[in-house]
Design an enzyme around this catalytic site. Structure first.
Site, PDB file in Angstrom:
ATOM      1  N   LYS A 168       0.966  -1.165   0.179  1.00 16.19           N
ATOM      2  CA  LYS A 168       0.239  -0.413   0.226  1.00 16.19           C
ATOM      3  C   LYS A 168       0.925   1.618  -0.200  1.00 16.19           C
ATOM      4  O   LYS A 168       1.313   0.789   0.696  1.00 16.19           O
ATOM      5  CB  LYS A 168      -1.027  -0.046   1.178  1.00 16.19           C
ATOM      6  CG  LYS A 168      -1.791   0.802   1.080  1.00 16.19           C
ATOM      7  CD  LYS A 168      -2.443   1.842   2.354  1.00 16.19           C
ATOM      8  CE  LYS A 168      -2.485   2.234   2.938  1.00 16.19           C
ATOM      9  NZ  LYS A 168      -1.640   3.769   1.322  1.00 16.19           N
ATOM     10  N   GLU A 241       9.217   1.446  11.424  1.00 18.02           N
ATOM     11  CA  GLU A 241      10.343   2.083  10.740  1.00 18.02           C
ATOM     12  C   GLU A 241       9.925   3.958  10.383  1.00 18.02           C
ATOM     13  O   GLU A 241       9.085   3.505   9.709  1.00 18.02           O
ATOM     14  CB  GLU A 241      11.018   2.064   9.096  1.00 18.02           C
ATOM     15  CG  GLU A 241      11.854   0.942   8.549  1.00 18.02           C
ATOM     16  CD  GLU A 241      13.004   0.598   9.567  1.00 18.02           C
ATOM     17  OE1 GLU A 241      13.636   1.847  10.464  1.00 18.02           O
ATOM     18  OE2 GLU A 241      13.246  -0.079  10.135  1.00 18.02           O
ATOM     19  N   CYS A 275      14.106  10.543   5.759  1.00 22.63           N
ATOM     20  CA  CYS A 275      13.906  10.524   6.987  1.00 22.63           C
ATOM     21  C   CYS A 275      15.072  10.484   8.289  1.00 22.63           C
ATOM     22  O   CYS A 275      15.554  10.177   9.138  1.00 22.63           O
ATOM     23  CB  CYS A 275      13.616   8.373   7.620  1.00 22.63           C
ATOM     24  SG  CYS A 275      14.201   7.233   6.889  1.00 22.63           S
ATOM     25  N   GLU A 371      10.702  17.892  13.556  1.00 21.23           N
ATOM     26  CA  GLU A 371      10.575  17.146  11.918  1.00 21.23           C
ATOM     27  C   GLU A 371      10.287  17.494  11.111  1.00 21.23           C
ATOM     28  O   GLU A 371       9.335  18.089  11.248  1.00 21.23           O
ATOM     29  CB  GLU A 371      10.176  15.866  11.840  1.00 21.23           C
ATOM     30  CG  GLU A 371      10.916  14.612  10.795  1.00 21.23           C
ATOM     31  CD  GLU A 371      10.199  13.476  10.752  1.00 21.23           C
ATOM     32  OE1 GLU A 371       9.201  13.509  10.260  1.00 21.23           O
ATOM     33  OE2 GLU A 371      11.906  12.785  10.152  1.00 21.23           O
TER      34      GLU A 371
END
Ligand code: NAD
Length: 467
Positions: A168, A241, A275, A371
């Site tokens: 997905k 993750e 990331c 972030e």
């Protein structure tokens, strides 16, 4: 562009509805993707469940051989995938090429791995054997920054282990995954891989489905927490993750001119949407001014344009929501810090923000604490290395980090004190298929790639036999 279809039980099928996919460099509709409904998702899970006994019963080397065929087919269509990835994701062609080539390498690597039974002990009285049993249906849920790579680091070990899979992608980058689905449909038995596209509305139904044995998720920490609570009821296996706020620590012995381009690359690659990107840069006071200046000079020279154009060094942000979010960080930086370079949105169509270097910003500013996931990076000053380490560790995240230094022993000592899943010294994004990536603290649970990553798609079973 040729039509795009879902892959369900080996068939390429239309979605129950359609979804516009936007080219982030032009804001125009690039293509329409099929959008699945709940019934199609359930059909895909049922197909993956039905084929699992036959697929998992195949000898590992036969599954490995099919992985090689997948890699060959992807390689044969490499140019098409690279271009499509740039079109839907925005990254420059050179970065798209890196993603596709690394993806191929990962598939080929997994095809060589061995999962046969291991005799742990054998003597006159006992034989103890460890087996790695496949789990069943795996849900592979992927974000929009590395759509192909982040799918395949789940798909390759899952298929080798004998699991079947529902892929997905994120709704803003489904196209490369749908094309990859076509390849899977040609090569694999029906149902082994299924591709479902949603509009951010089927992730929960997929991850909490009773017939899904494992969820391999990459995305934000906030969504990761939802996934974790959704699977708690059945205790299904989970790899997460998640987000990061990686610190780069620059020791005081570096050559500022030499290190600056490397820092810029670590913070601005993929327009900062990595990331593991450097999201805070700590520089010793003796070099702070010079490094800020050099980073500013390099950032202002950076060519920001459509990723398809030759010479483009940075493309747009991937989607409008992220563009708006990063604009919020720009505002915060303007109020709480000093902009050395960038600070502007390009005056044209597309989600373009110039690479932005921010200095003299406090540790508690949003840009430092959160972030940003975009092309804007704060440069923070330190005088004592222990203080820099403590500030780097003062985060709920613990994904990665980098140390930049001439004295490698000192750098190693600093790296030892960093509370993250990975630390690179004098290098960045130095990843390989056999070396783990995974986060500490709220950056994730478990690892991907490496032996541990492969075994996470299996259940370890001990057979202990008395003779
Ligand atoms: P996101 O969490 O919004 O979405 C990720 C995926 O989850 C998408 O496919 C989305 O449709 C799906 N999803 C949404 N709601 C869901 C739900 N309730 N249940 C299950 N799935 C659901 O993340 P994003 O904005 O697409 O990606 C950016 C984030 O991903 C950043 O935080 C980044 O740091 C992180 N990321 C982490 C890694 C890593 O390896 N640690 C790698 C890349 C990106």
């Amino acid at each position: 562009m040729r039509e795009f279809n879902l892959l369900i039980n080996g068939q390429l099928v239309s979605g129950a509805a359609r979804l516009n996919v936007i080219n982030p460099a032009t804001e125009e509709v690039l293509a329409q993707a099929p959008r699945a409904d709940l019934a199609q998702l359930n059909e895909a899970i049922a197909a993956a469940k039905a084929v699992f006994p036959a697929w998992s019963a195949k000898p590992v080397h036969e599954r490995g051989a099919l992985l090689v065929k997948l890699a060959d087919a992807l390689e044969a269509r490499k140019d098409e995938f690279v271009r499509l990835l740039t079109l839907e994701q925005g990254k420059p062609l050179s970065e798209a090429l890196w993603e596709i080539e690394f993806t191929i390498e990962i598939i080929r690597h997994h095809a060589t791995l061995d999962l046969s039974d291991k005799v742990l002990r054998e003597d006159a009285s006992h034989k103890i054997v460890r087996q790695n049993m496949p789990l069943g249906v795996v849900a592979a849920i992927v974000p929009w920054n590395f759509p192909v790579l982040l799918l395949v680091i789940k798909l390759a070990p899952a298929l080798l282990a004998g699991d079947t899979l529902i892929a997905k992608p994120a709704p803003t980058t489904p196209l490369t995954t749908l094309r990859f689905g076509e390849i899977c449909g040609e090569i694999l038995p029906p149902g082994v891989v299924n591709v479902i596209v949603d509009n951010n509305d089927l992730g929960d139904a997929l991850s909490s489905h009773a017939d899904v044995a494992k969820v391999a998720f990459t995305g934000s920490t906030a969504t990761g927490k939802k996934v974790m609570s959704g699977v708690a009821g059945s205790l299904k296996r989970l790899t997460l993750e998640l987000g990061g706020n990686d610190a780069a620590i620059v020791l005081d012995d570096v050559d500022p001119i030499e290190v600056a381009p490397k820092l810029l690359n670590a913070s601005m690659m993929n327009a900062g949407q990595i990331c593991l990107g450097a999201k805070r840069i700590y520089v010793h006071e003796s070099q702070y001014g010079q490094i800020c200046e050099e980073l500013g000079r390099l950032a202002s020279e950076c060519v920001v344009d459509d990723g398809l154009k030759q010479g483009t060094q940075m493309g747009p942000l991937q989607n409008k929501a992220q563009f708006e979010k990063v604009k919020g960080f720009l505002e915060d930086a303007k109020q709480n810090g000093k902009i050395v370079a960038g600070g502007e949105v390009l005056n044209r169509k597309g989600y373009f923000i110039r690479p932005t270097i921010v200095r003299d910003i406090a540790d508690d500013a949003r840009l430092v604490r959160e972030e940003q996931f975009g092309p804007i990076v704060p440069i923070l000053q330190y005088s004592d290395i222990e203080d820099a380490i403590a500030r780097a560790n003062n985060s709920d995240y613990g994904l990665g980090g980098t140390i930049w230094a001439k004295d490698l022993d000192r750098a190693f000592e600093v790296a030892t004190k960093i509370e993250t899943g990975i630390v690179w010294i004098n290098t960045f994004l130095d990843v390989s298929p056999d070396i783990a990536i995974g986060g500490a603290k709220q950056s994730g649970i478990g690892s991907q790639l490496c032996r541990e990553g492969l075994e996470a798609f299996t259940q370890s079973k001990i057979i202990n036999m008395a003779k």
